[in-house]
Design a protein around this motif. Structure first.
Motif, PDB file in Angstrom:
ATOM      1  N   TYR A   5       0.832  -1.193   0.000  1.00 20.27           N
ATOM      2  CA  TYR A   5       0.000   0.000   0.000  1.00 20.27           C
ATOM      3  C   TYR A   5       0.869   1.247   0.000  1.00 20.27           C
ATOM      4  O   TYR A   5       2.036   1.221   0.374  1.00 20.27           O
ATOM      5  CB  TYR A   5      -0.960   0.028   1.197  1.00 20.27           C
ATOM      6  CG  TYR A   5      -0.297   0.333   2.517  1.00 20.27           C
ATOM      7  CD1 TYR A   5      -0.182   1.650   2.970  1.00 20.27           C
ATOM      8  CD2 TYR A   5       0.207  -0.677   3.314  1.00 20.27           C
ATOM      9  CE1 TYR A   5       0.432   1.937   4.181  1.00 20.27           C
ATOM     10  CE2 TYR A   5       0.820  -0.399   4.524  1.00 20.27           C
ATOM     11  CZ  TYR A   5       0.927   0.913   4.947  1.00 20.27           C
ATOM     12  OH  TYR A   5       1.537   1.195   6.127  1.00 20.27           O
ATOM     13  N   VAL A  38      -0.099   6.568  -9.835  1.00 20.20           N
ATOM     14  CA  VAL A  38      -0.622   5.348 -10.462  1.00 20.20           C
ATOM     15  C   VAL A  38      -0.295   5.340 -11.957  1.00 20.20           C
ATOM     16  O   VAL A  38       0.199   4.345 -12.496  1.00 20.20           O
ATOM     17  CB  VAL A  38      -2.147   5.217 -10.228  1.00 20.20           C
ATOM     18  CG1 VAL A  38      -2.753   4.148 -11.131  1.00 20.20           C
ATOM     19  CG2 VAL A  38      -2.441   4.911  -8.766  1.00 20.20           C
ATOM     20  N   VAL A  45      -3.707  -1.314  -9.476  1.00 19.26           N
ATOM     21  CA  VAL A  45      -4.466  -1.018  -8.257  1.00 19.26           C
ATOM     22  C   VAL A  45      -5.388  -2.186  -7.922  1.00 19.26           C
ATOM     23  O   VAL A  45      -6.117  -2.678  -8.779  1.00 19.26           O
ATOM     24  CB  VAL A  45      -5.284   0.282  -8.425  1.00 19.26           C
ATOM     25  CG1 VAL A  45      -6.159   0.530  -7.213  1.00 19.26           C
ATOM     26  CG2 VAL A  45      -4.363   1.461  -8.695  1.00 19.26           C
ATOM     27  N   LEU A  48      -8.812   0.972  -3.504  1.00 24.60           N
ATOM     28  CA  LEU A  48      -8.592   2.331  -3.002  1.00 24.60           C
ATOM     29  C   LEU A  48      -9.498   2.522  -1.809  1.00 24.60           C
ATOM     30  O   LEU A  48     -10.630   2.051  -1.811  1.00 24.60           O
ATOM     31  CB  LEU A  48      -8.986   3.376  -4.053  1.00 24.60           C
ATOM     32  CG  LEU A  48      -8.091   3.519  -5.254  1.00 24.60           C
ATOM     33  CD1 LEU A  48      -8.768   4.397  -6.285  1.00 24.60           C
ATOM     34  CD2 LEU A  48      -6.773   4.132  -4.856  1.00 24.60           C
ATOM     35  N   VAL A  85      -3.832   3.541  -1.333  1.00 24.59           N
ATOM     36  CA  VAL A  85      -3.904   2.736  -2.553  1.00 24.59           C
ATOM     37  C   VAL A  85      -3.265   1.379  -2.248  1.00 24.59           C
ATOM     38  O   VAL A  85      -2.089   1.310  -1.883  1.00 24.59           O
ATOM     39  CB  VAL A  85      -3.147   3.418  -3.716  1.00 24.59           C
ATOM     40  CG1 VAL A  85      -3.155   2.513  -4.957  1.00 24.59           C
ATOM     41  CG2 VAL A  85      -3.725   4.780  -4.042  1.00 24.59           C
ATOM     42  N   TRP A  86      -4.056   0.327  -2.374  1.00 19.88           N
ATOM     43  CA  TRP A  86      -3.544  -1.031  -2.261  1.00 19.88           C
ATOM     44  C   TRP A  86      -3.226  -1.507  -3.668  1.00 19.88           C
ATOM     45  O   TRP A  86      -4.023  -1.327  -4.588  1.00 19.88           O
ATOM     46  CB  TRP A  86      -4.584  -1.948  -1.627  1.00 19.88           C
ATOM     47  CG  TRP A  86      -4.824  -1.642  -0.182  1.00 19.88           C
ATOM     48  CD1 TRP A  86      -5.779  -0.824   0.334  1.00 19.88           C
ATOM     49  CD2 TRP A  86      -4.091  -2.140   0.935  1.00 19.88           C
ATOM     50  NE1 TRP A  86      -5.692  -0.779   1.694  1.00 19.88           N
ATOM     51  CE2 TRP A  86      -4.658  -1.583   2.093  1.00 19.88           C
ATOM     52  CE3 TRP A  86      -3.011  -3.018   1.060  1.00 19.88           C
ATOM     53  CZ2 TRP A  86      -4.189  -1.876   3.357  1.00 19.88           C
ATOM     54  CZ3 TRP A  86      -2.535  -3.299   2.331  1.00 19.88           C
ATOM     55  CH2 TRP A  86      -3.135  -2.725   3.466  1.00 19.88           C
ATOM     56  N   TYR A  87      -2.041  -2.080  -3.848  1.00 16.61           N
ATOM     57  CA  TYR A  87      -1.645  -2.480  -5.195  1.00 16.61           C
ATOM     58  C   TYR A  87      -0.837  -3.769  -5.183  1.00 16.61           C
ATOM     59  O   TYR A  87      -0.302  -4.181  -4.161  1.00 16.61           O
ATOM     60  CB  TYR A  87      -0.866  -1.352  -5.875  1.00 16.61           C
ATOM     61  CG  TYR A  87       0.444  -0.981  -5.228  1.00 16.61           C
ATOM     62  CD1 TYR A  87       1.645  -1.468  -5.722  1.00 16.61           C
ATOM     63  CD2 TYR A  87       0.501  -0.131  -4.124  1.00 16.61           C
ATOM     64  CE1 TYR A  87       2.859  -1.119  -5.143  1.00 16.61           C
ATOM     65  CE2 TYR A  87       1.703   0.221  -3.537  1.00 16.61           C
ATOM     66  CZ  TYR A  87       2.877  -0.283  -4.049  1.00 16.61           C
ATOM     67  OH  TYR A  87       4.074   0.058  -3.469  1.00 16.61           O
TER      68      TYR A  87
END
Length: 89
Positions: A5, A38, A45, A48, A85-87
């Protein structure tokens, strides 16, 4: 998949002074920075979220990644909204 994140916290534009609270950028400013990050880094992603935490700018706290943020009924608390933001790394 390796989940990570990144937080996008509105920056402090003016520190607190005697009898006046600190001032910060808008939430929209943080969103613009997140969108740019991003796009420029081709981030995949996963999710969010909008996170609201107390006192992340306090001198006793470690910001948005601090796991223990204090509040008290006898002293003022300031709650801060930011984007996480988790990615997929």
């Amino acid at each position: 998949m390796a989940l990570r994140y990144k937080d996008f916290v509105p920056k402090m534009t003016k520190p607190a002074a005697f009898l006046s609270p600190a001032e910060h950028e808008s939430f929209d400013a943080a969103l613009e920075v997140a969108n740019r990050w991003v796009k420029e880094n081709n981030i995949r992603v996963v999710n969010l979220e909008t996170v609201v935490l107390p006192n992340i700018w306090s001198r006793y706290e470690e910001g948005s990644s601090d796991t223990v943020l204090g509040t008290s009924g006898e002293s003022p608390s300031f709650w801060h909204q930011f984007i996480r933001v988790w990615y997929d790394a």
